[in-house]
Design a protein around this motif. Structure first.
Motif, short mmCIF file in Angstrom:
data_model
loop_
_atom_site.label_atom_id
_atom_site.label_comp_id
_atom_site.label_asym_id
_atom_site.label_seq_id
_atom_site.Cartn_x
_atom_site.Cartn_y
_atom_site.Cartn_z
N ARG A 87 10.85 27.12 35.41
CA ARG A 87 11.15 28.55 35.55
C ARG A 87 12.59 28.67 36.02
N LEU A 88 13.42 29.18 35.18
CA LEU A 88 14.83 29.34 35.52
C LEU A 88 15.00 30.49 36.51
N ARG A 89 15.99 30.37 37.36
CA ARG A 89 16.28 31.43 38.34
C ARG A 89 16.79 32.66 37.59
N GLU A 90 16.18 33.80 37.87
CA GLU A 90 16.54 35.03 37.16
C GLU A 90 16.84 36.15 38.14
N SER A 91 17.61 37.11 37.69
CA SER A 91 17.88 38.28 38.52
C SER A 91 16.82 39.37 38.31
N LEU A 92 15.94 39.18 37.33
CA LEU A 92 14.87 40.15 37.09
C LEU A 92 13.79 40.03 38.16
N THR A 93 13.17 41.14 38.48
CA THR A 93 12.04 41.11 39.41
C THR A 93 10.83 40.54 38.69
N LEU A 94 9.80 40.19 39.45
CA LEU A 94 8.58 39.69 38.85
C LEU A 94 8.00 40.71 37.88
N GLU A 95 7.99 41.97 38.25
CA GLU A 95 7.46 43.02 37.38
C GLU A 95 8.25 43.10 36.07
N GLN A 96 9.56 42.93 36.14
CA GLN A 96 10.39 42.96 34.93
C GLN A 96 10.12 41.74 34.05
N GLN A 97 9.90 40.58 34.67
CA GLN A 97 9.58 39.38 33.91
C GLN A 97 8.23 39.52 33.21
N ILE A 98 7.26 40.11 33.91
CA ILE A 98 5.94 40.35 33.32
C ILE A 98 6.07 41.32 32.14
N GLU A 99 6.83 42.39 32.35
CA GLU A 99 7.03 43.38 31.28
C GLU A 99 7.70 42.74 30.07
N CYS A 130 4.26 28.67 24.89
CA CYS A 130 3.66 27.66 25.76
C CYS A 130 2.43 27.10 25.05
N SER A 131 2.33 25.80 24.95
CA SER A 131 1.23 25.18 24.21
C SER A 131 -0.13 25.55 24.77
N ASP A 132 -0.21 25.74 26.09
CA ASP A 132 -1.49 26.08 26.71
C ASP A 132 -1.73 27.58 26.80
N LEU A 133 -0.77 28.38 26.32
CA LEU A 133 -0.86 29.85 26.30
C LEU A 133 -1.10 30.44 27.68
N ALA A 134 -0.54 29.81 28.71
CA ALA A 134 -0.70 30.27 30.08
C ALA A 134 0.56 30.99 30.58
N CYS A 135 1.23 31.69 29.69
CA CYS A 135 2.49 32.36 30.03
C CYS A 135 2.35 33.24 31.28
N SER A 136 1.28 34.02 31.36
CA SER A 136 1.08 34.93 32.49
C SER A 136 1.08 34.17 33.81
N LEU A 137 0.48 32.99 33.82
CA LEU A 137 0.38 32.20 35.05
C LEU A 137 1.71 31.55 35.40
N TYR A 138 2.48 31.14 34.39
CA TYR A 138 3.81 30.57 34.66
C TYR A 138 4.74 31.62 35.25
N VAL A 139 4.73 32.82 34.67
CA VAL A 139 5.61 33.89 35.15
C VAL A 139 5.31 34.21 36.61
N ARG A 140 4.03 34.25 36.97
CA ARG A 140 3.62 34.61 38.32
C ARG A 140 3.69 33.44 39.31
N GLY A 141 4.03 32.25 38.83
CA GLY A 141 4.10 31.09 39.70
C GLY A 141 2.74 30.52 40.05
N LYS A 142 1.70 30.89 39.33
CA LYS A 142 0.33 30.40 39.58
C LYS A 142 0.10 29.06 38.93
N LYS A 143 0.96 28.71 37.97
CA LYS A 143 0.88 27.42 37.30
C LYS A 143 2.29 26.85 37.26
N ASP A 144 2.41 25.57 37.54
CA ASP A 144 3.71 24.92 37.64
C ASP A 144 4.09 24.29 36.31
#
Length: 163
Positions: A136-148, A116-130
């Motif tokens: 954000r593609l629909r995934e079967s992983l939980t939020l914790e798994q996506q963070i991991e 990510c050009s703005d290096l805000a990956c953590s915020l994208y994963v958590r839905g804090k940044k759009d």
């Protein structure tokens, strides 16, 4: 991630000299960062747009790396996926290249990844940044798994830099 001080950040760099680490631009808004939502601290250098930096917690403290990005090109209008957080952007992903640490880096060796050009990956994963429609593609992983997954992907990249 626990809040970091400027001193902690500067002392964590592994792929630049102590002089370079002393001169680089550290964010002035460290106190205002959403530390509870960050898996790593990433920022662009406002004085040198082609430079970026990442700091990640590691087993024995923190590891920081300096990165450089490629110049803007026509490829930036395409949809691309970040290799860390798997967020899709139109023009919001850059090839970021890190000099390797030690002798390999002194010889000019480097490793790169699309991030990510703005290096805000953590915020994208958590839905804090759009990231926009389809970001954000629909995934079967939980939020914790996506963070991991994001943390593991960044740790693997940093391992390539320090190998």
């Amino acid at each position: 991630m626990k809040p970091l001080t400027e001193r902690e950040i500067r002392s964590a760099f592994v792929n630049c000299t102590k002089g370079e680490a002393k001169r680089l631009s550290v964010p002035r808004d460290l106190a205002d960062r959403p530390w509870d939502d960050l898996d790593f601290l990433g920022w662009r250098d406002p004085q040198a747009p082609g430079r970026a930096y990442l700091v990640m917690e590691s087993g024995d403290g923190h590891t920081a790396i300096q990165l450089r990005s490629t110049d803007a090109g026509s490829w930036q209008t395409r949809r691309s996926m970040c290799s860390l957080c798997m967020t899709v952007h139109t023009g919001g992903v850059s090839l970021l290249v890190a000099p390797r640490s030690g002798k390999a880096g002194q010889q000019g060796n480097s490793v790169g990844a699309y991030m990510c050009s703005d290096l805000a990956c953590s915020l994208y994963v958590r839905g804090k940044k759009d990231a926009g429609t389809g970001g954000r593609l629909r995934e079967s992983l939980t939020l914790e798994q996506q963070i991991e997954r994001t943390v593991v992907n960044l740790a693997a990249f940093i391992a390539k830099v320090t190998a």
